[in-house]
Design a protein around this motif. Structure first.
Motif, mmCIF file in Angstrom:
data_model
loop_
_atom_site.group_PDB
_atom_site.id
_atom_site.type_symbol
_atom_site.label_atom_id
_atom_site.label_comp_id
_atom_site.label_asym_id
_atom_site.label_seq_id
_atom_site.Cartn_x
_atom_site.Cartn_y
_atom_site.Cartn_z
ATOM 1 N N ASP A 149 -1.209 5.140 32.421
ATOM 2 C CA ASP A 149 -0.405 6.269 31.964
ATOM 3 C C ASP A 149 -0.474 7.377 33.003
ATOM 4 O O ASP A 149 -1.552 7.847 33.363
ATOM 5 C CB ASP A 149 -0.943 6.757 30.621
ATOM 6 C CG ASP A 149 -0.086 7.863 30.015
ATOM 7 O OD1 ASP A 149 1.001 8.125 30.561
ATOM 8 O OD2 ASP A 149 -0.520 8.447 29.005
ATOM 9 N N ARG A 150 0.695 7.795 33.515
ATOM 10 C CA ARG A 150 0.721 8.830 34.550
ATOM 11 C C ARG A 150 1.043 10.208 33.980
ATOM 12 O O ARG A 150 0.917 11.197 34.685
ATOM 13 C CB ARG A 150 1.731 8.460 35.639
ATOM 14 C CG ARG A 150 1.354 7.156 36.336
ATOM 15 C CD ARG A 150 2.286 6.811 37.503
ATOM 16 N NE ARG A 150 1.994 5.461 37.951
ATOM 17 C CZ ARG A 150 2.644 4.366 37.552
ATOM 18 N NH1 ARG A 150 3.647 4.483 36.706
ATOM 19 N NH2 ARG A 150 2.300 3.173 37.986
ATOM 20 N N CYS A 151 1.486 10.253 32.739
ATOM 21 C CA CYS A 151 1.797 11.547 32.131
ATOM 22 C C CYS A 151 0.556 12.043 31.392
ATOM 23 O O CYS A 151 0.387 11.848 30.177
ATOM 24 C CB CYS A 151 2.986 11.439 31.187
ATOM 25 S SG CYS A 151 3.566 13.053 30.627
ATOM 26 N N THR A 152 -0.331 12.675 32.134
ATOM 27 C CA THR A 152 -1.586 13.185 31.612
ATOM 28 C C THR A 152 -1.753 14.645 32.010
ATOM 29 O O THR A 152 -1.126 15.112 32.973
ATOM 30 C CB THR A 152 -2.781 12.386 32.166
ATOM 31 O OG1 THR A 152 -2.786 12.496 33.600
ATOM 32 C CG2 THR A 152 -2.697 10.920 31.764
ATOM 33 N N ALA A 153 -2.616 15.337 31.298
ATOM 34 C CA ALA A 153 -2.972 16.717 31.648
ATOM 35 C C ALA A 153 -4.250 16.661 32.466
ATOM 36 O O ALA A 153 -5.344 16.474 31.926
ATOM 37 C CB ALA A 153 -3.155 17.557 30.404
ATOM 38 N N MET A 154 -4.130 16.802 33.770
ATOM 39 C CA MET A 154 -5.285 16.750 34.654
ATOM 40 C C MET A 154 -6.007 18.096 34.596
ATOM 41 O O MET A 154 -5.375 19.147 34.744
ATOM 42 C CB MET A 154 -4.821 16.420 36.079
ATOM 43 C CG MET A 154 -5.918 16.051 37.042
ATOM 44 S SD MET A 154 -5.257 15.617 38.700
ATOM 45 C CE MET A 154 -4.557 14.002 38.360
ATOM 46 N N ILE A 155 -7.325 18.041 34.404
ATOM 47 C CA ILE A 155 -8.118 19.256 34.248
ATOM 48 C C ILE A 155 -9.473 19.055 34.898
ATOM 49 O O ILE A 155 -10.032 17.947 34.875
ATOM 50 C CB ILE A 155 -8.257 19.620 32.743
ATOM 51 C CG1 ILE A 155 -9.013 20.936 32.573
ATOM 52 C CG2 ILE A 155 -8.874 18.490 31.934
ATOM 53 C CD1 ILE A 155 -9.014 21.449 31.129
ATOM 54 N N HIS A 156 -10.005 20.111 35.490
ATOM 55 C CA HIS A 156 -11.293 20.028 36.177
ATOM 56 C C HIS A 156 -12.434 19.850 35.159
ATOM 57 O O HIS A 156 -12.363 20.393 34.046
ATOM 58 C CB HIS A 156 -11.527 21.301 37.000
ATOM 59 C CG HIS A 156 -12.704 21.223 37.911
ATOM 60 N ND1 HIS A 156 -13.976 21.561 37.500
ATOM 61 C CD2 HIS A 156 -12.819 20.822 39.207
ATOM 62 C CE1 HIS A 156 -14.823 21.384 38.500
ATOM 63 N NE2 HIS A 156 -14.137 20.940 39.554
ATOM 64 N N PRO A 157 -13.494 19.122 35.517
ATOM 65 C CA PRO A 157 -14.614 18.909 34.580
ATOM 66 C C PRO A 157 -15.202 20.199 34.018
ATOM 67 O O PRO A 157 -15.585 20.245 32.838
ATOM 68 C CB PRO A 157 -15.640 18.147 35.425
ATOM 69 C CG PRO A 157 -14.825 17.437 36.453
ATOM 70 C CD PRO A 157 -13.672 18.341 36.761
ATOM 71 N N ASP A 158 -15.290 21.246 34.823
ATOM 72 C CA ASP A 158 -15.858 22.499 34.319
ATOM 73 C C ASP A 158 -14.994 23.085 33.208
ATOM 74 O O ASP A 158 -15.510 23.565 32.182
ATOM 75 C CB ASP A 158 -15.998 23.523 35.452
ATOM 76 C CG ASP A 158 -17.046 23.128 36.478
ATOM 77 O OD1 ASP A 158 -17.795 22.151 36.230
ATOM 78 O OD2 ASP A 158 -17.105 23.780 37.541
ATOM 79 N N ASP A 159 -13.678 23.070 33.405
ATOM 80 C CA ASP A 159 -12.774 23.598 32.386
ATOM 81 C C ASP A 159 -12.749 22.700 31.149
ATOM 82 O O ASP A 159 -12.657 23.198 30.019
ATOM 83 C CB ASP A 159 -11.358 23.733 32.958
ATOM 84 C CG ASP A 159 -11.277 24.760 34.070
ATOM 85 O OD1 ASP A 159 -11.953 25.795 33.966
ATOM 86 O OD2 ASP A 159 -10.548 24.513 35.053
ATOM 87 N N ALA A 160 -12.824 21.395 31.369
ATOM 88 C CA ALA A 160 -12.848 20.467 30.239
ATOM 89 C C ALA A 160 -14.116 20.655 29.416
ATOM 90 O O ALA A 160 -14.080 20.721 28.173
ATOM 91 C CB ALA A 160 -12.741 19.029 30.743
ATOM 92 N N GLY A 161 -15.265 20.750 30.099
ATOM 93 C CA GLY A 161 -16.526 20.908 29.393
ATOM 94 C C GLY A 161 -16.574 22.182 28.572
ATOM 95 O O GLY A 161 -17.113 22.200 27.454
ATOM 96 N N ALA A 162 -16.017 23.251 29.096
ATOM 97 C CA ALA A 162 -16.022 24.524 28.380
ATOM 98 C C ALA A 162 -15.165 24.473 27.128
ATOM 99 O O ALA A 162 -15.296 25.348 26.248
ATOM 100 C CB ALA A 162 -15.524 25.632 29.306
ATOM 101 N N ARG A 163 -14.297 23.465 27.002
ATOM 102 C CA ARG A 163 -13.387 23.351 25.858
ATOM 103 C C ARG A 163 -13.639 22.092 25.044
ATOM 104 O O ARG A 163 -12.796 21.703 24.232
ATOM 105 C CB ARG A 163 -11.932 23.390 26.370
ATOM 106 C CG ARG A 163 -11.548 24.742 26.967
ATOM 107 C CD ARG A 163 -10.325 24.646 27.857
ATOM 108 N NE ARG A 163 -9.926 25.961 28.359
ATOM 109 C CZ ARG A 163 -10.522 26.565 29.402
ATOM 110 N NH1 ARG A 163 -11.512 25.963 30.047
ATOM 111 N NH2 ARG A 163 -10.123 27.763 29.799
#
Length: 699
Positions: free
Chosen positions: A592-606
């Motif tokens: 799947d290429r339609c994804t929301a790419m996010i940095h690990p730091d931002d992902a972890g905080a959420r």
């Protein structure tokens, strides 16, 4: 018995030569042509889609008319007569019509020869097109500085020592506003001869992964980087325009006076690239040997897009790399658009909604929904679209979607029932891609080498089908006739192309070019200034007044504190091309290429983990999709690819519907425009992101 046909793949800007193996009308294979003068055997996955588009059962084969909630096939003459009669009635009522030109029209020389007649028939003054969602800042700066909007500087990658790419990803695009097939091997050759490739982007792109160095930059802060680079060159004593010096007008000193008012440390802090890295990069660009600064869509579709393009020109001038071998050069094309078309225009008239200046005859596509829905004199009540899919490619897609439904009349020239054309009253479909001829009228002049290549149709047209250019020309004639006007004679594209080649600088005609199926190499670029300059004084105008004013506006922005919001950027993949290749099963397969790419730091905080369904929201909308947690994006950034969102009701793209994805432009803001060019601001939209479960609980 199988036969092999040489032609050009015209899906993207690379214009690669391919060999199509046929048995009757069946495509057995599509391979790279090793003898093609430009692409040298290179082929990317998109070329295989030529066969998929040609044979796609979802592709319309005859005109259709909307009847309630269904489509009814009709004949061409009936369609033309009905469209002409309806337009005559709307004219009598004083209703205004708009015209949207989308891609891949820029890849289609035939239809471009007929669009003028359609504009005249519709009475259209300002055009809406993909240009104000993409490259219009390039054209404005080129017109202001060099005297013609089509004087595109071309990165001479084959002879450079150092190349800096900002906001571009040629490994995915195969070059953009830069026809450069086989770019991966050209980069390898650059590195093999001791040169270096450096990339600057909020995402570690496919190109960045093979570069010698990569620097993350905060979305929308590119002017700070370019200004810091100029100051670093200045402080190091590396500003040397060389042979360009006598061609620089007094604006060169004016520009430097404005630039030197900035502080390099503050600029570096603003863009997020260390001052030491900027100074080192300046030393590299200003050192021995030629260098290139190439900025592309990432620097265009932001608040300071035109300012960015101006600053890029100044960097290339400052290093002596403009119009120099191994730098940014200008072509000598067999069909010279610069010689045959006007230089362009600016602010001859303004948009009804928002009071935006026209730029190169264009009005901002981002304002089209408001032009349709805002009552008053000049309100758009009818729309013609030629290719393109602005519901997915323009900001505020849901708003435009609703606006199109409110029109009194709409006609789409399109092969498919798309997110946009599903609103039409009539859809007029062109024949398949292998049934058309091809010449790179607009893309050849921005190629990495001068060349000519013509491809005749590979297949005979199916009975009853028409090419795009015929549909455009015949629609224009039908509208004129319905008004009682004399219809213009149709000059075929082949006739026009032959005339343009004969008028060009290389003593060519169509018969000569057609007899060379692998193309004709017309040589590497050579310095062209001052004779190629189109300014009246044959000087480079270094300080356009509006660019200086926008520089002052940027200076004020530097003093504002960051709001801390996550910033949205787009991305593309080599197996896709905007919204119109997602119905090819072989291109859509894989992860799947339609994804929301996010940095690990931002992902972890959420509390977001890789693969979680997340809700991404902006001022104008929200979408839900899977998260892709990756260090390939910098902290503070969310990346969603462009061109998806095929789940809307009524779309007839059966393969795309299996993996519809979401549209990034349901998040981008149609009120966010670059004020000089009217270009849409598609990068840097403030967004929030949270797990879907948390979003549901909050509701």
């Amino acid at each position: 018995m199988p036969t092999v046909h040489a032609r050009t793949c015209h899906i993207c800007e690379a214009n690669c030569g391919v060999l199509v193996e046929l048995e009757g009308r069946k495509v057995l294979s599509i391979l790279g042509n090793p003898d093609h003068v430009l692409s040298r055997g290179h082929i990317c996955p998109k070329a295989t889609a030529l066969a998929d588009l040609q044979d796609d059962p979802d592709r319309l084969r005859s005109p259709v008319r909307r009847v309630g909630d269904r489509w009814e096939e009709i004949g061409w003459d009936e369609a033309y007569a009905a469209i002409g009669a309806r337009m005559a009635a709307l004219d009598a009522e004083g209703k205004k019509t708009a015209l949207y030109i989308g891609n891949p029209t820029a890849h289609n020389y035939g239809v471009s020869t007929q669009l003028g007649d359609l504009r005249r028939a519709l009475g259209v003054r300002g055009l809406y097109s993909a240009s104000t969602l993409d490259q219009i800042p390039h054209q404005l700066v080129q017109m202001w500085m060099y005297g013609h909007n089509a004087l595109f500087p071309i990165a001479d990658i084959d002879r450079t020592r150092t190349m800096l790419i900002v906001g571009g990803n040629p490994l995915a695009s195969n070059g953009s506003v830069w026809t450069v097939p086989d770019v991966r091997n050209r980069i390898r050759a650059l590195q093999a001869r001791g040169g270096r490739l450096i990339t600057v982007d909020p995402r570690r792109t496919e190109t960045a992964k093979i570069a010698d160095a990569h620097h993350f930059i905060r979305p929308g802060t590119d002017p700070a980087f370019f200004l810091a680079l100029l100051l670093a060159l200045d402080k190091a004593g590396l500003v040397d325009p060389g042979r360009l010096a006598p061609m620089l007008d007094s604006g060169w000193d004016t520009a430097w006076e404005a630039i030197r008012a900035f502080d390099i440390a503050a600029l570096a802090a603003h863009c997020g690239i260390a001052e030491t890295d900027i100074r080192a990069l300046a030393e590299e660009l200003g050192g021995e040997g030629p260098s290139i600064v190439y900025g592309r869509i990432g620097v265009c579709v932001q608040r300071y897009g035109t300012l960015n393009l101006w600053l890029i020109q100044l960097v290339n001038i400052a290093t002596g790399s403009l119009d120099a071998e191994g730098g940014m050069m200008f072509s000598d094309p067999p069909v010279d658009i610069v010689a045959s078309a006007g230089p362009g225009s600016y602010d001859r008239f303004r948009s009804r909604v928002g009071d935006h200046p026209e730029a190169i005859g264009e009005l901002p596509t981002a304002t089209l929904a408001d032009e349709i829905t805002t009552p008053g004199d000049g309100q758009v009540r009818a729309l013609f679209t030629v290719a393109g899919n602005p519901v997915l490619s323009a900001p505020g897609g849901e708003k435009l979607d609703a606006a199109l439904e409110s029109l009194d009349f709409m006609v789409s020239i399109d092969m498919y029932v798309t997110e946009t054309s599903r609103h039409a009253d009539y859809i007029l479909p062109p024949c398949g891609p292998l049934e058309k001829d091809h010449y790179p009228l607009f893309l050849g002049p921005i190629a990495v080498r001068n060349f000519a290549c013509y491809s005749p149709p590979t297949l005979e047209r199916e009975e009853g089908s028409k090419e795009d250019w015929e549909i455009v020309a015949e629609t224009a004639r039908a509208i004129a006739s319905a008004r009682g006007e004399e219809a213009r004679n149709i000059r075929t594209p082949r006739e026009a192309l032959d005339q343009m080649l004969r008028a060009g600088p290389h003593d060519l005609d169509l018969a000569t070019v057609e007899a060379a199926p692998n193309g004709i190499d017309l040589g590497a670029h050579r310095p062209r200034f001052p004779e190629r300059l189109q300014t009246p004084d044959k000087m480079i105008h270094c300080a356009p007044e509006l660019c200086l004013a926008d520089l002052a506006a940027f200076a004020a922005d530097l003093d504002r504190e960051p709001d801390g919001a996550l910033r949205l950027i787009g991305r593309r993949h080599v197996r896709s091309n905007n919204s119109w290749l997602h119905n090819s099963r072989r291109l859509l397969k894989g992860p799947d290429r339609c994804t929301a790419m996010i940095h690990p730091d931002d992902a972890g905080a959420r509390d977001i983990e890789d693969g979680d369904q997340v809700r991404v929201a902006s001022r104008v909308g929200a979408v839900e999709l899977a998260a892709e947690v990756s260090e390939d994006v910098m902290p503070g950034v969310v990346s969603i690819p462009h061109g998806f969102g095929h789940g809307r009701e009524g779309v007839r793209l059966s393969v795309a519907a299996e993996r519809p994805g979401v549209s990034i432009n349901d998040l981008t803001d149609p009120e966010a425009l670059e004020p000089l060019s009217g270009n849409a601001v598609l990068n840097g939209t403030p967004v929030t992101i949270e797990p879907v479960e948390a979003a549901v609980a909050a509701e």
